[in-house]
Write a protein that holds these residues in place. Structure first.
Motif, PDB file in Angstrom:
ATOM      1  N   UNK A  24      11.229  -7.462  -8.643  1.00 57.61           N
ATOM      2  CA  UNK A  24      11.058  -7.162  -7.345  1.00 57.61           C
ATOM      3  C   UNK A  24      10.424  -7.828  -6.330  1.00 57.61           C
ATOM      4  N   UNK A  25      10.507  -8.220  -5.245  1.00 51.48           N
ATOM      5  CA  UNK A  25       9.561  -8.784  -4.124  1.00 51.48           C
ATOM      6  C   UNK A  25       8.379  -7.593  -4.067  1.00 51.48           C
ATOM      7  N   UNK A  26       7.300  -8.065  -4.089  1.00 53.21           N
ATOM      8  CA  UNK A  26       6.149  -6.905  -3.760  1.00 53.21           C
ATOM      9  C   UNK A  26       5.222  -7.308  -2.670  1.00 53.21           C
ATOM     10  N   UNK A  27       4.426  -6.607  -1.983  1.00 50.33           N
ATOM     11  CA  UNK A  27       3.671  -6.920  -0.987  1.00 50.33           C
ATOM     12  C   UNK A  27       2.248  -6.957  -1.844  1.00 50.33           C
ATOM     13  N   UNK A  28       1.687  -8.030  -1.314  1.00 54.58           N
ATOM     14  CA  UNK A  28       0.218  -8.386  -1.931  1.00 54.58           C
ATOM     15  C   UNK A  28      -0.776  -8.065  -0.926  1.00 54.58           C
ATOM     16  N   UNK A  29      -0.788  -8.540   0.256  1.00 54.13           N
ATOM     17  CA  UNK A  29      -1.615  -8.393   1.338  1.00 54.13           C
ATOM     18  C   UNK A  29      -0.963  -8.300   2.532  1.00 54.13           C
ATOM     19  N   UNK A  82       5.726 -17.138  -3.073  1.00 56.29           N
ATOM     20  CA  UNK A  82       4.816 -16.301  -2.371  1.00 56.29           C
ATOM     21  C   UNK A  82       5.561 -16.400  -0.875  1.00 56.29           C
ATOM     22  N   UNK A  83       5.789 -15.298  -0.073  1.00 57.61           N
ATOM     23  CA  UNK A  83       6.483 -15.416   1.400  1.00 57.61           C
ATOM     24  C   UNK A  83       5.498 -14.802   2.136  1.00 57.61           C
ATOM     25  N   UNK A  84       5.358 -15.296   3.410  1.00 55.77           N
ATOM     26  CA  UNK A  84       4.661 -14.884   4.605  1.00 55.77           C
ATOM     27  C   UNK A  84       5.718 -14.011   5.449  1.00 55.77           C
ATOM     28  N   UNK A  85       5.475 -12.836   5.861  1.00 55.03           N
ATOM     29  CA  UNK A  85       6.204 -12.150   6.757  1.00 55.03           C
ATOM     30  C   UNK A  85       5.738 -11.552   7.967  1.00 55.03           C
ATOM     31  N   UNK A  86       6.268 -11.422   9.084  1.00 48.19           N
ATOM     32  CA  UNK A  86       5.383 -10.885  10.157  1.00 48.19           C
ATOM     33  C   UNK A  86       6.321 -10.083  11.061  1.00 48.19           C
ATOM     34  N   UNK A  87       5.654  -9.307  11.922  1.00 47.49           N
ATOM     35  CA  UNK A  87       6.374  -8.290  12.693  1.00 47.49           C
ATOM     36  C   UNK A  87       5.381  -7.727  14.029  1.00 47.49           C
ATOM     37  N   UNK A  88       5.896  -7.275  14.873  1.00 49.64           N
ATOM     38  CA  UNK A  88       5.114  -6.425  15.902  1.00 49.64           C
ATOM     39  C   UNK A  88       5.207  -5.227  15.662  1.00 49.64           C
ATOM     40  N   UNK A  89       4.283  -4.382  15.052  1.00 47.59           N
ATOM     41  CA  UNK A  89       4.615  -3.084  14.545  1.00 47.59           C
ATOM     42  C   UNK A  89       3.553  -2.137  15.286  1.00 47.59           C
ATOM     43  N   UNK A  90       2.990  -2.400  16.297  1.00 43.68           N
ATOM     44  CA  UNK A  90       2.390  -1.601  17.157  1.00 43.68           C
ATOM     45  C   UNK A  90       3.316  -0.346  17.861  1.00 43.68           C
ATOM     46  N   UNK A  91       2.675   0.811  18.170  1.00 41.82           N
ATOM     47  CA  UNK A  91       3.465   1.848  18.685  1.00 41.82           C
ATOM     48  C   UNK A  91       3.959   2.811  17.961  1.00 41.82           C
ATOM     49  N   UNK A  92       4.207   2.665  16.560  1.00 41.00           N
ATOM     50  CA  UNK A  92       4.553   3.437  15.798  1.00 41.00           C
ATOM     51  C   UNK A  92       3.852   3.287  14.444  1.00 41.00           C
ATOM     52  N   UNK A 101       3.759   2.570  10.463  1.00 42.21           N
ATOM     53  CA  UNK A 101       4.413   1.547   9.528  1.00 42.21           C
ATOM     54  C   UNK A 101       3.882   1.322   8.259  1.00 42.21           C
ATOM     55  N   UNK A 102       4.451   1.057   7.327  1.00 39.89           N
ATOM     56  CA  UNK A 102       4.162   0.829   5.976  1.00 39.89           C
ATOM     57  C   UNK A 102       3.927  -0.629   5.588  1.00 39.89           C
ATOM     58  N   UNK A 103       2.960  -1.109   5.562  1.00 40.31           N
ATOM     59  CA  UNK A 103       2.531  -2.477   5.349  1.00 40.31           C
ATOM     60  C   UNK A 103       3.271  -3.245   4.305  1.00 40.31           C
ATOM     61  N   UNK A 104       3.506  -2.542   2.965  1.00 36.15           N
ATOM     62  CA  UNK A 104       4.189  -3.265   2.012  1.00 36.15           C
ATOM     63  C   UNK A 104       5.853  -2.943   1.888  1.00 36.15           C
TER      64      UNK A 104
END
Length: 127
Positions: free
Chosen positions: A44-49, A94-104, A106-109
């Motif tokens: 499965x895909x996993x969060x690294x950093x 390796x994948x790069x992912x992005x989002x605007x996560x402010x205001x709530x 969130x779980x980075x991974x």
């Protein structure tokens, strides 16, 4: 349309180093949380950093601790994943992912947190 452009993958021997880059043109870059995920064959895909650009905080998986680091060049809308002491088990797309996560909260991974994804770049580590 917002694009996430990754580069820097390749083949390296065990113990070697490699840096990946992730560029997101045309956005207010410092509003974004940028994460690196990887997916090895059959796994499965996993969060690294992750780097939360609004406050500069970083988060990483145990597998990356002490070997990987992340940096950003906000003027170039680019985040880098610097990988050292690479192991065969680091072989993955390796994948790069992005989002605007402010205001709530969130779980980075968590993959579903991110609405922008790059195409992936292959990293192969051989012994």
């Amino acid at each position: 349309e917002v694009r996430v452009v990754e580069s820097g993958g390749g083949s390296v021997q065990t113990g070697g180093s490699l840096s990946l880059s992730c560029t997101i043109p045309g956005v207010t870059f410092v509003d974004y949380t940028i994460a690196w995920f990887r997916q090895a064959p059959g796994k499965v895909r996993e969060g690294i950093y992750c780097i939360n650009l609004p406050n500069g905080k970083t988060y990483n998986a145990e597998s990356a601790k002490g070997r990987f680091t992340v940096s950003s060049d906000n003027a170039k809308n680019t985040v880098f994943l610097h990988m050292t002491s690479l192991k065969v088990e680091d072989t993955a797309v390796y994948y790069c992912a992005a989002a605007r996560l402010y205001g709530r909260r969130w779980l980075w991974g968590l993959e579903v947190e991110y609405d922008l994804w790059g195409q992936g770049t292959q990293v192969t580590v051989s012994s």
